[in-house]
Design an enzyme around this catalytic site. Structure first.
Site, PDB file in Angstrom:
ATOM      1  N   GLU A 210       0.877  -1.176   0.000  1.00  0.00           N
ATOM      2  CA  GLU A 210       0.000   0.000   0.000  1.00  0.00           C
ATOM      3  C   GLU A 210       0.911   1.222   0.000  1.00  0.00           C
ATOM      4  O   GLU A 210       1.438   1.617   1.039  1.00  0.00           O
ATOM      5  CB  GLU A 210      -0.910  -0.021   1.235  1.00  0.00           C
ATOM      6  CG  GLU A 210      -1.876  -1.192   1.270  1.00  0.00           C
ATOM      7  CD  GLU A 210      -2.931  -1.122   0.180  1.00  0.00           C
ATOM      8  OE1 GLU A 210      -3.185  -0.007  -0.331  1.00  0.00           O
ATOM      9  OE2 GLU A 210      -3.505  -2.156  -0.173  1.00  0.00           O
ATOM     10  N   CYS A 244      -1.877   9.472   2.531  1.00  0.00           N
ATOM     11  CA  CYS A 244      -1.413   8.882   1.268  1.00  0.00           C
ATOM     12  C   CYS A 244      -2.365   9.151   0.117  1.00  0.00           C
ATOM     13  O   CYS A 244      -1.951   9.120  -1.050  1.00  0.00           O
ATOM     14  CB  CYS A 244      -1.190   7.382   1.440  1.00  0.00           C
ATOM     15  SG  CYS A 244      -2.669   6.463   1.902  1.00  0.00           S
TER      16      CYS A 244
END
Length: 473
Positions: A210, A244
Site C-alpha cells: 500500500e 497517502c
C-alpha cells in the site's frame, strides 16, 4: 537467536497448534480488539497527540471509528466469508463437488506506517486474524509513542504468541525481512516498497504494498467552486497533509485559478481559524527531517497563501502555491505535507495528458457538474481509486477494495477484500470412485471417435502448422 527471530518462531509455533483456524477463536480475538478501542481510547489518543498533535476527536474520526466498523463487519460476516464457495461446473464434473475453500496463509508480517498509525496497522491485522493467520506486527518507529502503546496494549487483549508486536527501527525491520513469512503487508512509500519486495522474493513470499504517489485533482470550471474547494481543502490539510490519498496538486484552467485560491483560503480559515498554529484540529509534521524536506519544496514556487512555519514546533501552515510548473521541486515527489500546488492547464484534454505522463496514482479526484467530464476522466486514466466531487471518503467504504496500481502499490484490502487478500483461495474438486465409463474418453489410446464423445466446453482443439494442442477448460 535475535528478538525478531524469536517472535517469528513463536508465531509460527502458535500457528502450527491450529488454534487460529477455529472461527470461534478468531471471533474471540476480534472481539478482544474491539474491547481495546473501547477501554483504552484515551491511551490511544494520548500517544497520537504526542506524535502528530491529533485531537482526541480527530483520532476517533480518522483512526478508531473506522477500525471499530471493520471489526464489527468481520465479526458479523466471518462465517460467511470463511465458508466454502461453490462454483460453476462443466459437464465432466457435473456430479462432483466443486468449490473454493479459503484457508489461512500462515504467518503474516504487517509493517505499519506512521501517518495514521492505528488505522493502517490494525486494519490489515483484522484481515489477518479473520483469515486465521498468525501475524507479526511491526509498527512504524517514526511514531514513537504510538509504537510503544501498541507494544504495551495489544498483548493485553489478543493472543501474544499468535500476534507478537516487534518494535524498533531499520535494523529490526531488516532482521524481520530476513525471516520467512507467508505474506508481507507493507504500508509506506514506493522506495521502501521495492526493498520489501526484493527481500520477499528471496523466499517467494507474496506481498501487499500500500504505497502512494502524487494524487491529482482536476477542478472543472463548470462546477460549484465553493463546495469543490471546501472538499479539496479538507482532503488536503487533514492530518497536516500527511495522508497517502490526499489530493497532491490541483489542475485547473487559468481563468479559475484566482477563484480556487480564494475559496481554498476561505475554507482554511473556516476549518483552522486565522491562526492554524493554535487550532486544536490542525496537526504537526511528524519530525524535523520531514519538516525540512517539505520546506525545501517551496524554493522555486510562488506562495499564494500560507507559508508560515516554525521548525521548533514542526509547524507548517496550510499553504497554496500558484502558477506551479511541472519541473518545480514540489512536483518531483509526493508532497506528504500541507502544500497545495496549482498547475494551470488548458482544459480536460491537457489535464488527462498530464496525469497519464506520470506514475499511476493511488487516488484521482475530479470535480465537475458534467457527467461527460467525469466519464472521460474515469475512462482515460488509471489510478488505485477514483472519486468524483469529493476526497478521501472511498477509504471508509468497506465494500470498495482499497489499493494502488503500478507504482502506487499492489493488492488491496478493507472488509472482505482484507480476508481474501490474506487467505489462500484453495480450489477443491471432490469426485467419487464411480462412473468410470464417463472417464474412458480421456484415457489413452486417444482416437477421433473418443474425441467426438467429448462434450463441448470440456476441451477445445487448436490447429496449427506444427502441432495440435488440447486446452482443458
Amino acid at each position: 537467536m535475535s528478538r525478531e527471530q524469536q517472535a517469528v518462531a513463536r508465531a509460527r509455533k502458535a500457528f502450527e497448534t491450529g488454534r487460529s483456524k477455529s472461527l470461534e477463536y478468531r471471533i474471540l480475538q476480534l472481539k478482544n480488539l474491539q474491547r481495546l478501542f473501547t477501554e483504552r481510547q484515551s491511551a490511544v489518543s494520548d500517544a497520537i497527540k504526542k506524535d502528530l498533535n491529533k485531537s482526541e476527536v480527530g483520532t476517533q474520526l480518522y483512526e478508531t471509528l473506522g477500525l471499530e466498523g471493520e471489526l464489527s463487519l468481520a465479526i458479523k460476516k466471518l462465517k460467511e466469508w470463511a465458508a466454502p464457495r461453490p462454483v460453476e461446473k462443466n459437464l465432466m464434473t457435473i456430479s462432483d463437488t466443486v468449490y473454493v475453500k479459503p484457508e489461512p496463509l500462515g504467518v503474516v508480517l504487517i509493517i505499519g506506517a506512521w501517518n495514521y498509525p492505528w488505522a493502517v496497522t490494525i486494519q490489515p491485522l483484522i484481515g489477518a486474524i479473520a483469515a486465521g493467520n498468525a501475524a507479526v506486527v511491526k509498527p512504524s518507529e517514526v511514531c514513537v509513542h504510538t509504537a510503544k502503546a501498541m507494544e504495551d496494549l495489544l498483548p493485553l487483549y489478543i493472543d501474544k504468541e499468535l500476534y507478537p508486536v516487534v518494535t524498533g527501527g531499520v535494523p529490526e525491520t531488516q532482521e524481520l525481512l530476513r525471516q520467512r513469512f507467508d505474506h508481507i503487508f507493507y504500508t509506506g512509500n514506493s522506495m521502501v516498497g521495492k526493498l520489501i519486495m526484493e527481500a520477499a522474493a528471496k523466499h517467494l513470499t507474496p506481498v501487499t504494498l500500500e504505497l502512494g504517489g502524487k494524487s491529482p485533482c482536476y477542478i472543472d470550471k463548470d462546477c460549484d467552486l465553493s463546495i469543490a474547494c471546501r472538499r479539496v481543502a479538507w482532503g488536503k490539510y487533514t492530518n497536516c497533509g500527511q495522508t497517502c490519498i490526499a489530493p497532491d496538486y490541483i489542475l485547473c484552467e487559468p481563468s479559475i485559478q484566482d477563484r480556487v485560491i480564494e475559496e481554498v483560503t476561505k475554507s482554511i480559515k473556516e476549518f483552522y481559524t486565522d491562526n492554524p498554529k493554535t487550532c486544536p484540529d490542525y496537526g504537526r509534521i511528524i519530525n524535523q527531517r520531514h519538516f525540512k524536506r517539505i520546506m525545501n519544496m517551496l524554493e522555486d514556487s510562488t506562495i499564494a497563501e500560507g507559508g508560515d512555519n516554525d521548525e521548533s514546533d514542526s509547524f507548517i501552515a496550510p499553504t497554496i502555491l500558484r502558477d506551479v510548473k511541472p519541473e518545480a521541486k514540489v512536483m518531483q515527489e509526493e508532497i506528504f505535507g500541507p502544500l497545495l500546488p496549482i498547475l494551470p492547464v488548458n482544459g480536460l484534454d491537457e489535464a488527462i495528458k498530464f496525469i497519464n505522463k506520470g506514475e499511476k496514482p493511488l487516488a484521482l479526484y475530479v470535480f465537475s457538474s458534467d457527467k461527460k467530464v467525469i466519464k472521460r476522466m474515469t475512462d482515460e486514466t488509471s489510478s488505485g481509486g477514483l472519486l468524483a466531487n469529493d476526497c478521501l471518503v472511498h477509504y471508509s467504504v468497506s465494500s470498495l477494495p482499497f489499493g494502488g496500481v503500478g507504482n502506487s502499490g499492489m493488492g488491496c484490502y478493507h472488509g472482505k477484500f482484507s480476508f481474501d487478500q490474506l487467505s489462500h483461495l484453495r480450489s477443491c474438486l471432490i469426485k467419487q470412485l464411480k462412473m468410470e465409463g464417463v472417464n474412458s474418453m480421456r484415457y489413452p489410446p486417444h482416437t477421433l471417435k473418443k474425441l467426438g464423445w467429448m462434450p463441448r466446453g470440456f476441451i477445445s482443439v487448436s490447429k496449427s502448422t506444427h502441432s495440435r494442442y488440447l486446452y482443458f477448460t
